[in-house]
Scaffold this motif. Structure first.
Motif, PDB file in Angstrom:
ATOM      1  N   ILE A 120     -13.431  -2.978  -0.040  1.00 65.51           N
ATOM      2  CA  ILE A 120     -13.062  -2.439  -1.355  1.00 65.51           C
ATOM      3  C   ILE A 120     -11.557  -2.641  -1.520  1.00 65.51           C
ATOM      4  O   ILE A 120     -10.806  -2.535  -0.546  1.00 65.51           O
ATOM      5  CB  ILE A 120     -13.415  -0.927  -1.405  1.00 65.51           C
ATOM      6  N   ARG A 121     -11.108  -2.940  -2.740  1.00 66.81           N
ATOM      7  CA  ARG A 121      -9.680  -3.096  -3.001  1.00 66.81           C
ATOM      8  C   ARG A 121      -9.237  -2.122  -4.092  1.00 66.81           C
ATOM      9  O   ARG A 121      -9.817  -2.120  -5.190  1.00 66.81           O
ATOM     10  CB  ARG A 121      -9.346  -4.535  -3.459  1.00 66.81           C
ATOM     11  N   ILE A 122      -8.230  -1.314  -3.779  1.00 67.73           N
ATOM     12  CA  ILE A 122      -7.608  -0.464  -4.788  1.00 67.73           C
ATOM     13  C   ILE A 122      -6.179  -0.976  -4.937  1.00 67.73           C
ATOM     14  O   ILE A 122      -5.481  -1.196  -3.938  1.00 67.73           O
ATOM     15  CB  ILE A 122      -7.606   1.020  -4.359  1.00 67.73           C
ATOM     16  N   ALA A 123      -5.755  -1.191  -6.189  1.00 67.50           N
ATOM     17  CA  ALA A 123      -4.433  -1.787  -6.407  1.00 67.50           C
ATOM     18  C   ALA A 123      -3.490  -0.799  -7.076  1.00 67.50           C
ATOM     19  O   ALA A 123      -3.887  -0.044  -7.962  1.00 67.50           O
ATOM     20  CB  ALA A 123      -4.575  -3.029  -7.295  1.00 67.50           C
ATOM     21  N   SER A 124      -2.244  -0.852  -6.671  1.00 69.48           N
ATOM     22  CA  SER A 124      -1.185  -0.173  -7.408  1.00 69.48           C
ATOM     23  C   SER A 124      -0.933  -0.990  -8.683  1.00 69.48           C
ATOM     24  O   SER A 124      -1.180  -2.196  -8.706  1.00 69.48           O
ATOM     25  CB  SER A 124       0.077  -0.129  -6.542  1.00 69.48           C
ATOM     26  N   ASN A 125      -0.452  -0.331  -9.724  1.00 77.77           N
ATOM     27  CA  ASN A 125      -0.173  -1.074 -10.970  1.00 77.77           C
ATOM     28  C   ASN A 125       0.931  -2.111 -10.761  1.00 77.77           C
ATOM     29  O   ASN A 125       1.099  -3.003 -11.581  1.00 77.77           O
ATOM     30  CB  ASN A 125       0.165  -0.116 -12.116  1.00 77.77           C
ATOM     31  N   TYR A 126       1.662  -2.049  -9.641  1.00 72.51           N
ATOM     32  CA  TYR A 126       2.690  -3.061  -9.348  1.00 72.51           C
ATOM     33  C   TYR A 126       2.150  -4.251  -8.542  1.00 72.51           C
ATOM     34  O   TYR A 126       2.887  -5.194  -8.268  1.00 72.51           O
ATOM     35  CB  TYR A 126       3.830  -2.451  -8.528  1.00 72.51           C
ATOM     36  N   ALA A 127       0.897  -4.183  -8.112  1.00 70.09           N
ATOM     37  CA  ALA A 127       0.374  -5.233  -7.210  1.00 70.09           C
ATOM     38  C   ALA A 127       0.316  -6.576  -7.929  1.00 70.09           C
ATOM     39  O   ALA A 127       0.106  -6.654  -9.148  1.00 70.09           O
ATOM     40  CB  ALA A 127      -1.009  -4.839  -6.708  1.00 70.09           C
ATOM     41  N   LYS A 128       0.528  -7.630  -7.164  1.00 68.78           N
ATOM     42  CA  LYS A 128       0.455  -9.002  -7.702  1.00 68.78           C
ATOM     43  C   LYS A 128      -0.431  -9.819  -6.766  1.00 68.78           C
ATOM     44  O   LYS A 128      -0.290  -9.731  -5.536  1.00 68.78           O
ATOM     45  CB  LYS A 128       1.833  -9.656  -7.707  1.00 68.78           C
ATOM     46  N   PHE A 129      -1.297 -10.627  -7.361  1.00 69.48           N
ATOM     47  CA  PHE A 129      -2.294 -11.373  -6.589  1.00 69.48           C
ATOM     48  C   PHE A 129      -2.184 -12.860  -6.879  1.00 69.48           C
ATOM     49  O   PHE A 129      -2.036 -13.250  -8.041  1.00 69.48           O
ATOM     50  CB  PHE A 129      -3.705 -10.909  -6.969  1.00 69.48           C
ATOM     51  N   VAL A 182      -4.438   2.026  -9.888  1.00 65.81           N
ATOM     52  CA  VAL A 182      -3.864   3.369 -10.051  1.00 65.81           C
ATOM     53  C   VAL A 182      -2.341   3.259 -10.067  1.00 65.81           C
ATOM     54  O   VAL A 182      -1.775   2.244  -9.647  1.00 65.81           O
ATOM     55  CB  VAL A 182      -4.306   4.331  -8.907  1.00 65.81           C
ATOM     56  N   GLU A 183      -1.684   4.312 -10.563  1.00 68.99           N
ATOM     57  CA  GLU A 183      -0.221   4.368 -10.519  1.00 68.99           C
ATOM     58  C   GLU A 183       0.222   4.243  -9.062  1.00 68.99           C
ATOM     59  O   GLU A 183      -0.443   4.784  -8.161  1.00 68.99           O
ATOM     60  CB  GLU A 183       0.275   5.715 -11.054  1.00 68.99           C
ATOM     61  N   ALA A 184       1.362   3.556  -8.869  1.00 70.94           N
ATOM     62  CA  ALA A 184       1.826   3.277  -7.501  1.00 70.94           C
ATOM     63  C   ALA A 184       1.889   4.546  -6.641  1.00 70.94           C
ATOM     64  O   ALA A 184       1.458   4.531  -5.476  1.00 70.94           O
ATOM     65  CB  ALA A 184       3.194   2.613  -7.559  1.00 70.94           C
ATOM     66  N   ASP A 185       2.393   5.661  -7.218  1.00 74.07           N
ATOM     67  CA  ASP A 185       2.558   6.856  -6.379  1.00 74.07           C
ATOM     68  C   ASP A 185       1.226   7.571  -6.091  1.00 74.07           C
ATOM     69  O   ASP A 185       1.190   8.519  -5.310  1.00 74.07           O
ATOM     70  CB  ASP A 185       3.594   7.821  -6.987  1.00 74.07           C
ATOM     71  N   LYS A 186       0.155   7.095  -6.703  1.00 77.08           N
ATOM     72  CA  LYS A 186      -1.172   7.709  -6.448  1.00 77.08           C
ATOM     73  C   LYS A 186      -2.024   6.823  -5.534  1.00 77.08           C
ATOM     74  O   LYS A 186      -3.165   7.160  -5.216  1.00 77.08           O
ATOM     75  CB  LYS A 186      -1.939   7.887  -7.766  1.00 77.08           C
ATOM     76  N   LEU A 187      -1.472   5.667  -5.116  1.00 78.81           N
ATOM     77  CA  LEU A 187      -2.304   4.677  -4.421  1.00 78.81           C
ATOM     78  C   LEU A 187      -2.938   5.238  -3.145  1.00 78.81           C
ATOM     79  O   LEU A 187      -4.157   5.156  -2.954  1.00 78.81           O
ATOM     80  CB  LEU A 187      -1.483   3.415  -4.099  1.00 78.81           C
ATOM     81  N   MET A 188      -2.115   5.814  -2.276  1.00 86.32           N
ATOM     82  CA  MET A 188      -2.672   6.265  -0.994  1.00 86.32           C
ATOM     83  C   MET A 188      -3.586   7.474  -1.195  1.00 86.32           C
ATOM     84  O   MET A 188      -4.595   7.610  -0.500  1.00 86.32           O
ATOM     85  CB  MET A 188      -1.556   6.564   0.014  1.00 86.32           C
ATOM     86  N   ASP A 189      -3.250   8.355  -2.166  1.00 84.93           N
ATOM     87  CA  ASP A 189      -4.141   9.502  -2.451  1.00 84.93           C
ATOM     88  C   ASP A 189      -5.515   9.004  -2.882  1.00 84.93           C
ATOM     89  O   ASP A 189      -6.551   9.515  -2.448  1.00 84.93           O
ATOM     90  CB  ASP A 189      -3.573  10.375  -3.577  1.00 84.93           C
ATOM     91  N   GLU A 190      -5.506   7.989  -3.752  1.00 79.21           N
ATOM     92  CA  GLU A 190      -6.775   7.456  -4.249  1.00 79.21           C
ATOM     93  C   GLU A 190      -7.565   6.791  -3.117  1.00 79.21           C
ATOM     94  O   GLU A 190      -8.777   6.995  -2.991  1.00 79.21           O
ATOM     95  CB  GLU A 190      -6.485   6.440  -5.370  1.00 79.21           C
ATOM     96  N   ALA A 191      -6.844   6.009  -2.298  1.00 78.63           N
ATOM     97  CA  ALA A 191      -7.524   5.335  -1.183  1.00 78.63           C
ATOM     98  C   ALA A 191      -8.079   6.376  -0.199  1.00 78.63           C
ATOM     99  O   ALA A 191      -9.217   6.247   0.280  1.00 78.63           O
ATOM    100  CB  ALA A 191      -6.570   4.376  -0.473  1.00 78.63           C
ATOM    101  N   MET A 192      -7.296   7.422   0.083  1.00 81.50           N
ATOM    102  CA  MET A 192      -7.754   8.476   0.998  1.00 81.50           C
ATOM    103  C   MET A 192      -8.959   9.208   0.412  1.00 81.50           C
ATOM    104  O   MET A 192      -9.900   9.553   1.128  1.00 81.50           O
ATOM    105  CB  MET A 192      -6.623   9.482   1.278  1.00 81.50           C
TER     106      MET A 192
END
Ligand code: CO8
Length: 259
Positions: A120-129, A182-192
Motif C-alpha cells: 500500500i502507498r500513502i503519499a504526502s502532498n509533497y511527494a513526487k513520483f 494526506v497533508e505532510a504532517d499527517k503522513l506518519m499518523d495516517e500510515a500508523m
C-alpha cells in the motif's frame, strides 16, 4: 542490530523502517540495499511485528539508485546491482506481512520501485513520483517496467517511463499509483492508523489474503481461485477463525492471537 543508513523502530505491532541517508536524498547504494534487506529480515522474523511501514528521513523518500555508484559499472556489475535491488524488493513484496510505503518526498527511479514493492502507498502532498532512468541512459532496473504497468496500466507506464515526467501526489492518486494522499504532517499518523487497523485483524487471514492476491495476480483465474480456496481452507485450521466467528455469534469483539 546497528545500521548506518536505516532507522528501524517498533511501535507495538508496527515496524517502521526509515531510510536515513539524507546527504544523498536517501539514494540506494549497495550498502543501503544490504541494510534494507537485513532490516526486512528482522521485521519478518520479529513475532511481535504484524505490519511494517517503509519511509524516508528528510525531504526524500528515496531519490533513486545511487548514480555515483552506478556510473562506471560494466554490464555484469550492473546486472549484479540490479539483482541486489530486485531481491530485496521482492522480499518485501512476497513476505507474508503487509507493508505500507509512507512516501514523504521524492520517490524517483529505485525509490518509486521500492514504494511499488510495498503493498500500500500513502503519499504526502509533497511527494513526487517518476522513473527518470531513460534520461540517464538506462532502463528501470529494480522492477519498474514490471510493477508500474501492473499498477497504472501499460499505456500510462510507458508514458511515465519514456517521458521521465515527474508527477505529484494528486496525479499519482488519480492513476492508482498511490492509495491515499494526506497533508505532510499527517503522513506518519495516517500510515500508523492504517497499519494498526490491519494489525488488529486475524493475522493468519491477513497473510493468506496477501499471498492469494499476489499469487493470483500472476496466474490464470482458475489457478488463482484454486489458490484462494486452499488458503481459505487453511484459515479453518487457525484459532483466530474459531475466535472471530465465535465472537460474532456472541456479539463481542474478537481477541485474536495471530495463530
Ligand atoms: N544518486 C546519488 N546521489 C543523489 C541522487 C541519486 N539518485 N539523488 C540525489 N543525490 C544527491 C545529489 O547529488 C546531491 O548531492 P551533493 O549535495 O553532494 O551534490 C544531494 O543528493 C542533494 O540533491 P540535489 O542537490 O540534486 O537536490 P535538488 O533538490 O536540487 O534536486 C532531485 C532533487 C530532483 C531529486 C535531484 O537530486 C535528482 O534529480 N536526483 C536524481 C534522481 C534520479 O534520476 N533518480 C533515478 C536514479 S536511476 C535509478 O534509480 C535506477 C534504478 C535501477 C537501478 C538498476 C541497477 C543497475
Amino acid at each position: 542490530m546497528d545500521y548506518k543508513n536505516i532507522i528501524l523502530k517498533k511501535d507495538g505491532a508496527i515496524g517502521i523502517l526509515s531510510i536515513n541517508r539524507q546527504n544523498a536524498l536517501n539514494a540506494l547504494n549497495t550498502e543501503v540495499l544490504s541494510e534494507i534487506s537485513k532490516a526486512v529480515d528482522e521485521l519478518i522474523h520479529d513475532e511481535e511485528v504484524n505490519v511494517f511501514i517503509v519511509t524516508g528521513e528528510g525531504r526524500a523518500f528515496v531519490a533513486g539508485a545511487d548514480i555515483l555508484e552506478m556510473k562506471d559499472l560494466n554490464s555484469a556489475q550492473a546486472r549484479r546491482f540490479a539483482q541486489a535491488g530486485l531481491d530485496v524488493f521482492r522480499k518485501i513484496e512476497l513476505c507474508e506481512k503487509p507493508s505500507i510505503a509512507a512516501v514523504n518526498g521524492y520517490a524517483l527511479g529505485g525509490g518509486l520501485e521500492l514504494a511499488m514493492a510495498c503493498d500500500i502507498r500513502i503519499a504526502s502532498n509533497y511527494a513526487k513520483f517518476g522513473q527518470p532512468e531513460v534520461g540517464l541512459g538506462i532502463t528501470p532496473g529494480f522492477g519498474g517496467t514490471n510493477r508500474l504497468q501492473r499498477l497504472v496500466g501499460i499505456a500510462k507506464a510507458k508514458e511515465l517511463i519514456f517521458t521521465t515526467d515527474v508527477i505529484g501526489a494528486e496525479e499519482a492518486l488519480s492513476i492508482g499509483l498511490v492509495n491515499k494522499v494526506v497533508e505532510a504532517d499527517k503522513l506518519m499518523d495516517e500510515a500508523m492508523s492504517m497499519a494498526n487497523k490491519i494489525a488488529q485483524k486475524a493475522q493468519p487471514a491477513v497473510r493468506y489474503s496477501k499471498v492469494s492476491i499476489n499469487r493470483s495476480a500472476e496466474v490464470d483465474i482458475e489457478t488463482g481461485m484454486e489458490i484462494e480456496k486452499n488458503l481459505f481452507g487453511l484459515c479453518f485450521a487457525t484459532e483466530d477463525q474459531k475466535e472471530g466467528m465465535r465472537a460474532f455469534v456472541e456479539k463481542r469483539n474478537p481477541q485474536f492471537k495471530g495463530k
